[in-house]
Motif scaffolding. Structure first.
Motif, PDB file in Angstrom:
ATOM      1  N   ALA A 237       0.838  -1.207   0.000  1.00 50.24           N
ATOM      2  CA  ALA A 237       0.000   0.000   0.000  1.00 50.24           C
ATOM      3  C   ALA A 237       0.868   1.250   0.000  1.00 50.24           C
ATOM      4  N   GLU A 238       1.976   1.194   0.750  1.00 56.11           N
ATOM      5  CA  GLU A 238       2.895   2.341   0.784  1.00 56.11           C
ATOM      6  C   GLU A 238       3.391   2.677  -0.615  1.00 56.11           C
ATOM      7  N   LYS A 239       3.820   1.639  -1.322  1.00 56.82           N
ATOM      8  CA  LYS A 239       4.335   1.868  -2.670  1.00 56.82           C
ATOM      9  C   LYS A 239       3.260   2.503  -3.549  1.00 56.82           C
ATOM     10  N   ALA A 240       2.063   1.934  -3.483  1.00 56.00           N
ATOM     11  CA  ALA A 240       0.996   2.438  -4.356  1.00 56.00           C
ATOM     12  C   ALA A 240       0.633   3.880  -4.010  1.00 56.00           C
ATOM     13  N   THR A 241       0.523   4.196  -2.712  1.00 55.21           N
ATOM     14  CA  THR A 241       0.106   5.567  -2.379  1.00 55.21           C
ATOM     15  C   THR A 241       1.189   6.577  -2.723  1.00 55.21           C
ATOM     16  N   ILE A 242       2.442   6.179  -2.613  1.00 53.87           N
ATOM     17  CA  ILE A 242       3.515   7.117  -2.993  1.00 53.87           C
ATOM     18  C   ILE A 242       3.394   7.466  -4.466  1.00 53.87           C
ATOM     19  N   VAL A 243       3.093   6.457  -5.276  1.00 54.91           N
ATOM     20  CA  VAL A 243       2.944   6.714  -6.710  1.00 54.91           C
ATOM     21  C   VAL A 243       1.727   7.614  -6.950  1.00 54.91           C
ATOM     22  N   ILE A 244       0.620   7.301  -6.269  1.00 52.62           N
ATOM     23  CA  ILE A 244      -0.583   8.124  -6.437  1.00 52.62           C
ATOM     24  C   ILE A 244      -0.310   9.556  -6.000  1.00 52.62           C
ATOM     25  N   GLU A 245       0.349   9.691  -4.868  1.00 52.78           N
ATOM     26  CA  GLU A 245       0.636  11.029  -4.351  1.00 52.78           C
ATOM     27  C   GLU A 245       1.510  11.812  -5.333  1.00 52.78           C
ATOM     28  N   ALA A 246       2.540  11.146  -5.838  1.00 47.79           N
ATOM     29  CA  ALA A 246       3.432  11.826  -6.781  1.00 47.79           C
ATOM     30  C   ALA A 246       2.646  12.280  -8.007  1.00 47.79           C
ATOM     31  N   GLY A 247       1.764  11.401  -8.499  1.00 50.94           N
ATOM     32  CA  GLY A 247       0.960  11.764  -9.663  1.00 50.94           C
ATOM     33  C   GLY A 247       0.073  12.962  -9.369  1.00 50.94           C
ATOM     34  N   LEU A 248      -0.569  12.946  -8.201  1.00 50.41           N
ATOM     35  CA  LEU A 248      -1.473  14.042  -7.855  1.00 50.41           C
ATOM     36  C   LEU A 248      -0.713  15.363  -7.715  1.00 50.41           C
ATOM     37  N   ILE A 249       0.467  15.305  -7.112  1.00 51.21           N
ATOM     38  CA  ILE A 249       1.241  16.540  -6.966  1.00 51.21           C
ATOM     39  C   ILE A 249       1.656  17.054  -8.347  1.00 51.21           C
ATOM     40  N   ALA A 250       2.034  16.128  -9.228  1.00 53.35           N
ATOM     41  CA  ALA A 250       2.441  16.551 -10.572  1.00 53.35           C
ATOM     42  C   ALA A 250       1.290  17.230 -11.297  1.00 53.35           C
ATOM     43  N   VAL A 251       0.106  16.611 -11.252  1.00 49.98           N
ATOM     44  CA  VAL A 251      -1.036  17.223 -11.943  1.00 49.98           C
ATOM     45  C   VAL A 251      -1.406  18.543 -11.279  1.00 49.98           C
ATOM     46  N   SER A 252      -1.289  18.606  -9.954  1.00 44.76           N
ATOM     47  CA  SER A 252      -1.589  19.859  -9.250  1.00 44.76           C
ATOM     48  C   SER A 252      -0.678  20.974  -9.742  1.00 44.76           C
ATOM     49  N   LEU A 253       0.596  20.654  -9.923  1.00 46.87           N
ATOM     50  CA  LEU A 253       1.530  21.689 -10.363  1.00 46.87           C
ATOM     51  C   LEU A 253       1.164  22.182 -11.757  1.00 46.87           C
ATOM     52  N   VAL A 254       0.733  21.261 -12.605  1.00 44.00           N
ATOM     53  CA  VAL A 254       0.302  21.666 -13.940  1.00 44.00           C
ATOM     54  C   VAL A 254      -0.915  22.577 -13.820  1.00 44.00           C
TER      55      VAL A 254
ATOM     56  N   VAL B 263     -14.065  10.734  -3.865  1.00 40.32           N
ATOM     57  CA  VAL B 263     -13.584   9.804  -4.894  1.00 40.32           C
ATOM     58  C   VAL B 263     -12.194   9.298  -4.521  1.00 40.32           C
ATOM     59  N   ALA B 264     -11.344  10.235  -4.110  1.00 36.52           N
ATOM     60  CA  ALA B 264      -9.986   9.847  -3.719  1.00 36.52           C
ATOM     61  C   ALA B 264     -10.035   8.869  -2.549  1.00 36.52           C
ATOM     62  N   ALA B 265     -10.940   9.100  -1.612  1.00 38.61           N
ATOM     63  CA  ALA B 265     -11.058   8.203  -0.459  1.00 38.61           C
ATOM     64  C   ALA B 265     -11.424   6.796  -0.924  1.00 38.61           C
ATOM     65  N   GLY B 266     -12.355   6.730  -1.886  1.00 41.18           N
ATOM     66  CA  GLY B 266     -12.752   5.425  -2.414  1.00 41.18           C
ATOM     67  C   GLY B 266     -11.587   4.716  -3.075  1.00 41.18           C
ATOM     68  N   VAL B 267     -10.850   5.477  -3.889  1.00 34.68           N
ATOM     69  CA  VAL B 267      -9.723   4.878  -4.603  1.00 34.68           C
ATOM     70  C   VAL B 267      -8.670   4.377  -3.616  1.00 34.68           C
ATOM     71  N   LEU B 268      -8.334   5.198  -2.635  1.00 36.22           N
ATOM     72  CA  LEU B 268      -7.304   4.803  -1.678  1.00 36.22           C
ATOM     73  C   LEU B 268      -7.769   3.605  -0.848  1.00 36.22           C
ATOM     74  N   GLY B 269      -9.064   3.580  -0.525  1.00 38.50           N
ATOM     75  CA  GLY B 269      -9.600   2.433   0.201  1.00 38.50           C
ATOM     76  C   GLY B 269      -9.433   1.159  -0.613  1.00 38.50           C
ATOM     77  N   ALA B 270      -9.712   1.267  -1.917  1.00 43.74           N
ATOM     78  CA  ALA B 270      -9.586   0.103  -2.789  1.00 43.74           C
ATOM     79  C   ALA B 270      -8.124  -0.324  -2.891  1.00 43.74           C
ATOM     80  N   VAL B 271      -7.223   0.664  -2.949  1.00 43.79           N
ATOM     81  CA  VAL B 271      -5.787   0.349  -3.036  1.00 43.79           C
ATOM     82  C   VAL B 271      -5.353  -0.420  -1.795  1.00 43.79           C
ATOM     83  N   VAL B 272      -5.785   0.054  -0.632  1.00 43.08           N
ATOM     84  CA  VAL B 272      -5.413  -0.625   0.611  1.00 43.08           C
ATOM     85  C   VAL B 272      -6.004  -2.046   0.625  1.00 43.08           C
ATOM     86  N   ALA B 273      -7.261  -2.170   0.184  1.00 39.53           N
ATOM     87  CA  ALA B 273      -7.893  -3.493   0.183  1.00 39.53           C
ATOM     88  C   ALA B 273      -7.135  -4.437  -0.758  1.00 39.53           C
ATOM     89  N   LEU B 274      -6.715  -3.914  -1.911  1.00 49.01           N
ATOM     90  CA  LEU B 274      -5.976  -4.750  -2.872  1.00 49.01           C
ATOM     91  C   LEU B 274      -4.631  -5.174  -2.309  1.00 49.01           C
TER      92      LEU B 274
END
Ligand code: SF4
Ligand code: SF4
Lengths: 346, 278
Positions: A237-254, B263-274
């Protein structure tokens, strides 16, 4: 009017050219008033970014532990760490918020009304709900752990507090606390924040979740507790959220485009680029995705993510102040063509 | 009935009587003897202790006067070619504007306030109840015009009350009463709207085609704010007076932000579940 003026007015068909006229005044390119900021910045100093960080950890912790519980994964160590984490974050958050008030003794006025359009109001209410539910769960945990002694009170707490139900109830309020901090800053007139209204909440939640996962993994590693399955899930989960976070920050900057410049200014860049991006995302990413997982590496990456999350919140608050103090930024933002609209596409 | 201000900047002489009258009536503390070095404006901006602020817009042209200059004519109207054969393309700008809380129709500060301290009173003015405000300061960055600040040592936020106390007693606000040129007019917003439009028409007829009303849903009170109860007759771009052309109601984005967060909460919840899957 003097004779001469009257004549010239008649000649020019009633039109008088004056220096007021922007078009006839070639030297007029000063689109501001002596550089004085047209809006006022938020007074927030350190309490608010620290609260954002702590609240995010509480929210993400609740998310991970509740999902684990719902999937039938009962890990006593995880449960204990999560419950106490939520308790501590929910004790610290209101203290920081009340500290920040101009009239702290009147903090309870937040509770005299609920305003759905005011993120500050919904934030107070969700914090109150999440904090109390989290407190009940922590009380039950304390009874279970024997911290309250083996007495009638402990037995009563164990019997009366429906664990599953409360965890599930607390989850949406916790998540709300986690993402609403983003809306709290974007629902202002500060260009850098307001411009990114659609992504501020998701970015804050993603960053909060990644700090929470790192916190949990740090606690479990340091205490050498937690089942193998929990740790495996945490790291994934850590790996996945780091990637998601990085993506969100990148799009935010755009999305912030030119209004995001203060994030790269001299006083904020070390925090934002060095702290939030390099230490908080790039370095842990490299650690987590390279080679074999070791305990030392995991602890280090957890610490980096936690520090990066704090730096991210500080840099956003500091950059917001610079953005609000810059007349050029506000006037271009509030000029009509480029400012955000509710129907704006991101 | 909704009451409001019309500030006609074209007749303002920059005497600051409104600033003084406001300070006196509302017993506002002094801001200190700070010299800004910007024109004669040493107040700088509106704040919790300055509820009227006279802006001095000054941009002198650095050209020499030559020839036989009719200074009286120059002062009355600057025309081209100049009377007396003077060589000068313009006198430069020298304008005044008494700024004040805009008393927005959809007020961002009021929507931001979590304690419900900011209300609309019976005169439809935006009013901060000082006995309720707990100084959270959230109204400050919400205001698109930089009107409110928290007052140091007090902690609470303050701004123009549109002299609520005087209105209750049937008096006009202190600034409007003190204004010697009637630049500040007080009254029913509907009446003032007509007055403003008439004034702009009059100015247009005189040749000042750049005059316009600021504080309408088209300019100044835009983006969901739906117009302002404090309107201004301006002769220059809004920015010259430190006013935005097209501000936004920040709370318009709250709903979208909450949906995005959910929406983000849903996605992150799904990520954690996966992540728990073997
Ligand atoms: S101008 Fe600012 S302080 Fe005045 S009503 Fe509008 S938002 Fe509130
Ligand atoms: S500072 Fe006072 S008036 Fe302003 S939002 Fe907070 S409680 Fe409301």
């Amino acid at each position: 009017m003097s004779e001469a003026t009257r004549e010239s007015v008649q000649q020019s068909n009633g039109k008088v050219e004056t220096s007021h006229h922007p078009q006839t005044d070639p030297k007029r390119n000063d689109k501001h008033y002596y550089g004085i900021p047209p809006i006022k910045h938020a007074h927030w100093t350190w309490q608010i970014p620290v609260y954002f960080w702590i609240g995010g950890i509480g929210a993400g912790t609740q998310l991970f532990s509740t999902v684990a519980q719902l999937l039938g994964h009962e890990d006593a160590a995880l449960k204990r760490a999560s419950r106490y984490t939520v308790l501590v974050t929910m004790i610290l958050s209101p203290i920081l918020l009340i500290w920040d008030l101009g009239r702290p003794e009147r903090f309870y006025n937040m509770m005299r009304i609920l305003k759905l359009r005011s993120p500050m109001s919904t934030q107070s209410w969700s914090l109150l709900t999440f904090g109390n539910l989290g407190g009940l769960l922590a009380a039950r945990q304390a009874a279970e752990d024997g911290l309250l002694g083996r007495n009638a009170l402990s037995r009563l707490l164990l019997r009366l507090i429906p664990e599953r139900l409360l965890s599930v109830l607390a989850l949406p309020f916790g998540l709300f606390v986690g993402f609403n901090t983003g809306n709290l800053i974007s629902a202002t007139s500060v260009p850098l924040w307001a411009r990114n209204w659609a992504l501020m909440a998701p970015t804050f939640l993603a960053s909060g979740t990644s700090t929470a996962l790192s916190w949990l993994s740090l606690v479990l590693h340091l205490t050498r507790s937690g089942e193998a399955k929990t740790l495996r899930a945490l790291h994934r989960a850590e790996k996945a959220t780091i990637v998601i976070e990085a993506g969100l920050i990148a799009v935010s900057l755009v999305r912030m485009s030119r209004w995001g410049k203060p994030l790269f200014s001299k006083s904020v860049a070390p925090l934002f680029v060095g702290g939030a991006l390099v230490a908080g995302i790039v370095a842990p990413f490299a650690l987590l995705f390279s080679g074999r997982e070791t305990r030392g590496k995991n602890i280090l990456s957890s610490l980096l993510v936690l520090a990066g999350g704090l730096a991210f919140r500080f840099s956003l608050i500091k950059a917001g102040r610079i953005s609000a103090d810059d007349p050029e930024a506000y006037f271009t933002f509030a000029s009509g063509e480029s400012a955000p609209q509710p129907e704006d596409k991101v | 009935m909704a009451t409001g201000f019309l500030t006609d900047t074209t007749v303002c002489i920059g005497c600051k009587a409104c600033e003084v009258a406001c300070k006196q009536w509302n017993q506002l503390p002094a801001d200190g003897y700070e010299l800004t070095g910007d024109s004669y404006d040493n107040t700088g901006h509106l704040s919790g202790t300055t509820w009227r602020h006279v802006a001095f817009i000054e941009n002198p042209k650095k050209r020499r006067l030559t020839g036989d200059v009719d200074l009286v004519a120059l002062a009355e109207d600057v025309t081209e070619p100049l009377p007396g054969g003077a060589e000068l393309d313009a006198l430069g700008r020298w304008a005044f504007m008494s700024d004040v809380c805009k008393h927005c129709v959809e007020a961002p500060c009021q929507q931001a306030c979590p304690t419900g301290s900011i209300i609309r009173n019976e005169f439809d003015n935006v009013y901060i109840q000082p006995d309720v405000c707990n100084g959270c300061g959230y109204c400050v960055p919400a205001c698109p015009y930089g009107v409110i600040t928290q007052v140091p040592h007090d902690g609470r936020a303050f701004k123009c009350t549109l002299c609520y106390d005087r209105q209750i007693d049937g008096l006009e606000p202190a600034c409007a009463k003190a204004c010697p040129t009637n630049s500040i007019q007080f009254g029913d917003v509907e009446d003032l709207k007509v007055v403003a439009e008439e004034r702009v028409r009059e100015l247009h007829d005189k040749g000042y085609t750049q005059a316009y009303v600021w504080g309408t849903p088209e300019v100044g009170g835009t983006g969901g704010i739906n117009g302002n109860h404090s309107k201004f007759v301006l002769m220059d771009e809004p920015e010259a007076y430190n006013l935005p052309k097209h501000p936004y109601l920040p709370q318009e984005k709250v709903k979208g932000g909450v949906i995005a967060g959910a929406v983000a909460a849903g996605v992150l919840g799904a990520v954690v579940a996966l992540a728990f899957r073997d």
